[in-house]
Design a protein around this motif. Sequence first.
Motif, PDB file in Angstrom:
ATOM      1  N   LYS A  44      44.438  34.907  41.938  1.00 45.24           N
ATOM      2  CA  LYS A  44      44.455  35.125  40.490  1.00 45.24           C
ATOM      3  C   LYS A  44      43.103  34.843  39.838  1.00 45.24           C
ATOM      4  O   LYS A  44      42.724  35.476  38.850  1.00 45.24           O
ATOM      5  CB  LYS A  44      45.527  34.242  39.841  1.00 45.24           C
ATOM      6  CG  LYS A  44      46.950  34.558  40.263  1.00 45.24           C
ATOM      7  CD  LYS A  44      47.421  35.856  39.650  1.00 45.24           C
ATOM      8  CE  LYS A  44      48.899  36.082  39.979  1.00 45.24           C
ATOM      9  NZ  LYS A  44      49.392  37.359  39.399  1.00 45.24           N
ATOM     10  N   TRP A  45      42.372  33.883  40.394  1.00 45.05           N
ATOM     11  CA  TRP A  45      41.126  33.480  39.752  1.00 45.05           C
ATOM     12  C   TRP A  45      39.989  34.481  39.976  1.00 45.05           C
ATOM     13  O   TRP A  45      38.954  34.418  39.304  1.00 45.05           O
ATOM     14  CB  TRP A  45      40.690  32.098  40.247  1.00 45.05           C
ATOM     15  CG  TRP A  45      40.450  32.010  41.724  1.00 45.05           C
ATOM     16  CD1 TRP A  45      41.357  31.699  42.686  1.00 45.05           C
ATOM     17  CD2 TRP A  45      39.203  32.245  42.413  1.00 45.05           C
ATOM     18  NE1 TRP A  45      40.776  31.721  43.942  1.00 45.05           N
ATOM     19  CE2 TRP A  45      39.457  32.052  43.804  1.00 45.05           C
ATOM     20  CE3 TRP A  45      37.926  32.589  42.001  1.00 45.05           C
ATOM     21  CZ2 TRP A  45      38.458  32.203  44.760  1.00 45.05           C
ATOM     22  CZ3 TRP A  45      36.941  32.737  42.957  1.00 45.05           C
ATOM     23  CH2 TRP A  45      37.203  32.547  44.311  1.00 45.05           C
ATOM     24  N   THR A  47      38.407  37.810  39.300  1.00 47.39           N
ATOM     25  CA  THR A  47      38.491  38.853  38.281  1.00 47.39           C
ATOM     26  C   THR A  47      37.817  40.134  38.772  1.00 47.39           C
ATOM     27  O   THR A  47      37.062  40.109  39.756  1.00 47.39           O
ATOM     28  CB  THR A  47      37.804  38.394  36.992  1.00 47.39           C
ATOM     29  OG1 THR A  47      36.390  38.240  37.252  1.00 47.39           O
ATOM     30  CG2 THR A  47      38.362  37.067  36.503  1.00 47.39           C
ATOM     31  N   PRO A  48      38.056  41.259  38.088  1.00 51.31           N
ATOM     32  CA  PRO A  48      37.349  42.490  38.448  1.00 51.31           C
ATOM     33  C   PRO A  48      35.828  42.333  38.414  1.00 51.31           C
ATOM     34  O   PRO A  48      35.123  42.900  39.257  1.00 51.31           O
ATOM     35  CB  PRO A  48      37.837  43.481  37.377  1.00 51.31           C
ATOM     36  CG  PRO A  48      39.219  43.014  37.056  1.00 51.31           C
ATOM     37  CD  PRO A  48      39.118  41.517  37.086  1.00 51.31           C
ATOM     38  N   ASN A  49      35.308  41.550  37.441  1.00 44.66           N
ATOM     39  CA  ASN A  49      33.859  41.337  37.368  1.00 44.66           C
ATOM     40  C   ASN A  49      33.341  40.565  38.581  1.00 44.66           C
ATOM     41  O   ASN A  49      32.237  40.820  39.069  1.00 44.66           O
ATOM     42  CB  ASN A  49      33.498  40.581  36.092  1.00 44.66           C
ATOM     43  CG  ASN A  49      33.502  41.489  34.878  1.00 44.66           C
ATOM     44  OD1 ASN A  49      33.540  42.709  34.996  1.00 44.66           O
ATOM     45  ND2 ASN A  49      33.485  40.897  33.694  1.00 44.66           N
ATOM     46  N   ASP A  94      37.133  46.348  42.540  1.00 48.78           N
ATOM     47  CA  ASP A  94      36.879  45.842  41.184  1.00 48.78           C
ATOM     48  C   ASP A  94      37.682  46.596  40.119  1.00 48.78           C
ATOM     49  O   ASP A  94      38.491  46.024  39.396  1.00 48.78           O
ATOM     50  CB  ASP A  94      35.380  45.831  40.861  1.00 48.78           C
ATOM     51  CG  ASP A  94      34.704  47.179  41.068  1.00 48.78           C
ATOM     52  OD1 ASP A  94      35.375  48.165  41.444  1.00 48.78           O
ATOM     53  OD2 ASP A  94      33.477  47.251  40.866  1.00 48.78           O
ATOM     54  N   ALA A  98      41.615  45.845  38.188  1.00 47.07           N
ATOM     55  CA  ALA A  98      41.897  45.897  36.746  1.00 47.07           C
ATOM     56  C   ALA A  98      43.118  46.773  36.468  1.00 47.07           C
ATOM     57  O   ALA A  98      43.986  46.410  35.658  1.00 47.07           O
ATOM     58  CB  ALA A  98      40.674  46.431  35.999  1.00 47.07           C
ATOM     59  N   ARG A 101      46.360  45.017  37.732  1.00 42.88           N
ATOM     60  CA  ARG A 101      46.810  43.933  36.852  1.00 42.88           C
ATOM     61  C   ARG A 101      47.072  44.406  35.419  1.00 42.88           C
ATOM     62  O   ARG A 101      47.377  43.612  34.547  1.00 42.88           O
ATOM     63  CB  ARG A 101      45.771  42.808  36.846  1.00 42.88           C
ATOM     64  CG  ARG A 101      45.654  42.090  38.183  1.00 42.88           C
ATOM     65  CD  ARG A 101      44.596  41.005  38.143  1.00 42.88           C
ATOM     66  NE  ARG A 101      44.538  40.288  39.418  1.00 42.88           N
ATOM     67  CZ  ARG A 101      43.631  39.348  39.695  1.00 42.88           C
ATOM     68  NH1 ARG A 101      42.702  39.029  38.781  1.00 42.88           N
ATOM     69  NH2 ARG A 101      43.642  38.741  40.874  1.00 42.88           N
TER      70      ARG A 101
END
Length: 229
Positions: A44-45, A47-49, A94, A98, A101
């Motif tokens: 979960k931690w 991110t796409p970035n 990436d 997004a 999610r």
Amino acid sequence: MEGNIKKEEDHSDGKRVFSDRERTNILRKGEQSLILFLLKRVPKWITPNIMTGIGMFGSLIVFSGFILGSFYAKSYLLIGILGFMINWLGDSLDGRLAYFRKIPRKWYGFALDITMDWLSIILIGLGYYYYAGENTQIFAFLFVVLYGWSMIISQLRYKITGFYQIDSGSLGPTELRVIISLVLIAETLLTGSITYFAIAMVTLLLIFNIIDTFKLLKAGDAKDKEEKI
């Protein structure tokens, strides 16, 4: 019954995750199945970035492999294979993460993805430039230029037709990573073979770009006629 439900869920996830682009590359089915498998297991931690950053880190590893192969031993070129695997992981997951999610930022992601892809190509081309001999460094320059041309074509196609495609027929970024990885292996076994690959790749890119440019101009002409009507 549970198997049918799972298949329906996978189909629904796949339709949503890959809805923003049409893929035509040879490895697309296996690649998309693997991407869906990995997306469900991304912590979960992350991110796409962060995934985008992982992709760029992979490109830096490829660059480092060329540099180390140039100044030390050619076996260091094999580090580039690991770099391409990491680059594929970040670059492929990436934007897909997004969408998976349900937090896509279409235009932000589009701009970031194109920018990072271009920087990655520059790094790879620059790495090969330092590795190549003086008489063959021109192919590193041509590779970057011609790949950039193909990226411009994809953006113009998107502008004119609304159809976003990153593949040139059956070949896409994934196939390119696989081919270059095989060439890195060949170069460690037979010094100088990478030069022949560079010549072949530049020639193919030139041919594909010319064909795609004519198709693009034809689409632009059709769009002009449509707007006049």
